[in-house]
Design a protein around this motif. Structure first.
Motif, PDB file in Angstrom:
ATOM      1  N   PRO A 237       0.831  -1.205   0.000  1.00 37.67           N
ATOM      2  CA  PRO A 237       0.000   0.000   0.000  1.00 37.67           C
ATOM      3  C   PRO A 237       0.866   1.255   0.000  1.00 37.67           C
ATOM      4  N   PRO A 238       0.527   2.254  -0.800  1.00 38.77           N
ATOM      5  CA  PRO A 238       1.344   3.479  -0.824  1.00 38.77           C
ATOM      6  C   PRO A 238       1.044   4.373   0.382  1.00 38.77           C
ATOM      7  N   PHE A 239       2.083   5.001   0.891  1.00 39.87           N
ATOM      8  CA  PHE A 239       1.924   5.994   1.957  1.00 39.87           C
ATOM      9  C   PHE A 239       2.229   7.360   1.357  1.00 39.87           C
ATOM     10  N   ALA A 240       1.236   8.232   1.338  1.00 40.88           N
ATOM     11  CA  ALA A 240       1.428   9.560   0.754  1.00 40.88           C
ATOM     12  C   ALA A 240       1.948  10.559   1.776  1.00 40.88           C
ATOM     13  N   SER A 241       1.802  10.257   3.040  1.00 39.87           N
ATOM     14  CA  SER A 241       2.235  11.198   4.079  1.00 39.87           C
ATOM     15  C   SER A 241       2.528  10.447   5.366  1.00 39.87           C
ATOM     16  N   LEU A 242       3.223  11.105   6.276  1.00 47.60           N
ATOM     17  CA  LEU A 242       3.522  10.507   7.572  1.00 47.60           C
ATOM     18  C   LEU A 242       2.240  10.307   8.383  1.00 47.60           C
ATOM     19  N   ASP A 243       1.245  11.151   8.143  1.00 46.61           N
ATOM     20  CA  ASP A 243      -0.016  10.986   8.867  1.00 46.61           C
ATOM     21  C   ASP A 243      -0.727   9.699   8.450  1.00 46.61           C
ATOM     22  N   GLN A 244      -0.566   9.280   7.195  1.00 47.20           N
ATOM     23  CA  GLN A 244      -1.125   7.999   6.774  1.00 47.20           C
ATOM     24  C   GLN A 244      -0.433   6.841   7.492  1.00 47.20           C
ATOM     25  N   VAL A 245       0.859   6.986   7.755  1.00 46.27           N
ATOM     26  CA  VAL A 245       1.583   5.983   8.528  1.00 46.27           C
ATOM     27  C   VAL A 245       1.008   5.936   9.946  1.00 46.27           C
ATOM     28  N   ARG A 246       0.746   7.097  10.522  1.00 44.56           N
ATOM     29  CA  ARG A 246       0.168   7.171  11.873  1.00 44.56           C
ATOM     30  C   ARG A 246      -1.166   6.431  11.925  1.00 44.56           C
ATOM     31  N   LEU A 247      -2.018   6.659  10.935  1.00 44.01           N
ATOM     32  CA  LEU A 247      -3.324   6.005  10.899  1.00 44.01           C
ATOM     33  C   LEU A 247      -3.180   4.486  10.762  1.00 44.01           C
ATOM     34  N   ALA A 248      -2.206   4.054   9.952  1.00 47.27           N
ATOM     35  CA  ALA A 248      -1.976   2.618   9.784  1.00 47.27           C
ATOM     36  C   ALA A 248      -1.511   1.978  11.092  1.00 47.27           C
ATOM     37  N   LEU A 249      -0.779   2.749  11.883  1.00 46.92           N
ATOM     38  CA  LEU A 249      -0.308   2.259  13.180  1.00 46.92           C
ATOM     39  C   LEU A 249      -1.422   2.246  14.221  1.00 46.92           C
TER      40      LEU A 249
END
Length: 303
Positions: A237-249
């Protein structure tokens, strides 16, 4: 007359034996020559395969250098006929622990990451303290030993500057046992920007960071790696921003704030491993580059 005639069979027999012996020697020489030629042809063929495999590995590396080629791209795999091919893989160097970034300035939070990593690797408290102090003494500019460290001694001379090669860890006191293990450097680097890139960090590196535990790390890795469970492939899955990483976590903004200054996102420094194959012969090119409009080569290794 009878006496002269009786000696002819003996002479004829000796001549025949001599001829047979000469024929045997000649045959042996011909066989040896043929075997030598065959051996040289085999060696020549293998040498050609090595050259071809190295060329294919370099081809894969050249493809990966292109600024437009991204992780998981199909062009990272190619072939020339049936027997020659390359397979290249791009991974983010930022997923590794940058030891110089951790040690510079002796920031307690950063050093805590390394301390936690050593604990994950099964090193007990006293040995961890010894390893950390000896490493800090090895790179700091002074000659004052820490409580558990070591400075200049008759048979030991710290470098008193930051590391230039990971192999230098083998020269640091208290690190001998750790660096003797296979793949001891798999999670270390000296080339990334510094902060840990969550898009590429291994499980052990994730667990070093504040707020991470086994279930969180495992859930994040399962999502990040996609259906094939491998990082750096097309189904990730692509991560467009660090906030998307936060949500995935599954972290709240407040929880994620604990990681401020310790994490990064899509570090431009990447590692390329390209394996070339010709027949049964393989050669590998490994390079570390800074991906940009004009890629910058940091390190090249061929084996």
């Amino acid at each position: 007359m009878m006496k002269r005639g009786s000696s002819n069979p003996r002479r004829s027999g000796a001549a025949l034996m001599l001829a047979l012996w000469a024929l045997f020697l000649l045959s042996a020489m011909v066989i040896a020559w043929a075997l030598d030629i065959d051996s040289r042809l085999t060696l020549s063929g293998n040498a050609s395969r090595v050259v071809e495999a190295a060329a294919m590995a370099s081809s894969g590396a050249e493809v990966a250098l292109s600024p437009t080629v991204e992780t998981g791209s199909s062009v990272l795999h190619g072939s020339l006929g049936r027997n020659q091919r390359y397979d290249a893989r791009i991974t983010g160097e930022g997923g590794r622990l940058n030891l110089n970034w951790i040690l510079a300035g002796e920031n307690p939070q950063r050093i805590g990451i390394l301390r936690q990593y050593l604990e994950i690797k099964g090193i007990d408290l006293n040995e961890r303290d010894r390893m950390i102090d000896c490493l800090l003494d090895y790179v700091d500019p002074d000659n004052l030993p820490r409580l558990n460290g070591a400075e200049s001694e008759p048979e030991y001379q710290p470098k008193n500057s930051l590391l230039q090669r990971l192999d230098e860890l083998k020269q640091v006191k208290a690190w001998e046992k750790f660096t003797a293990q296979p793949n001891w450097d798999a999670d270390f680097t000296l080339y990334s920007t510094g902060p840990v890139d969550l898009v590429w960090a291994s499980r052990d590196v994730l667990l070093c960071l504040p707020g991470f535990n086994d279930p969180i790390a495992d859930r994040f890795l399962e999502y990040r790696r996609g259906p094939d469970e491998i990082d750096g492939t097309e189904d990730d899955p692509p991560f467009a921003s660090l906030d998307q990483v936060r949500l995935a976590l599954g972290f709240t903004p407040e929880q994620f704030a604990q990681l401020s200054g310790l994490i990064g996102f899509k570090d431009q420094v990447v590692r390329v491993v390209s394996v070339g194959k010709s027949g049964e012969v393989t050669r590998t090119v490994e390079m570390i580059i800074r991906k940009a409009a004009q890629p910058q080569m940091i390190r090249w290794k061929e084996f």
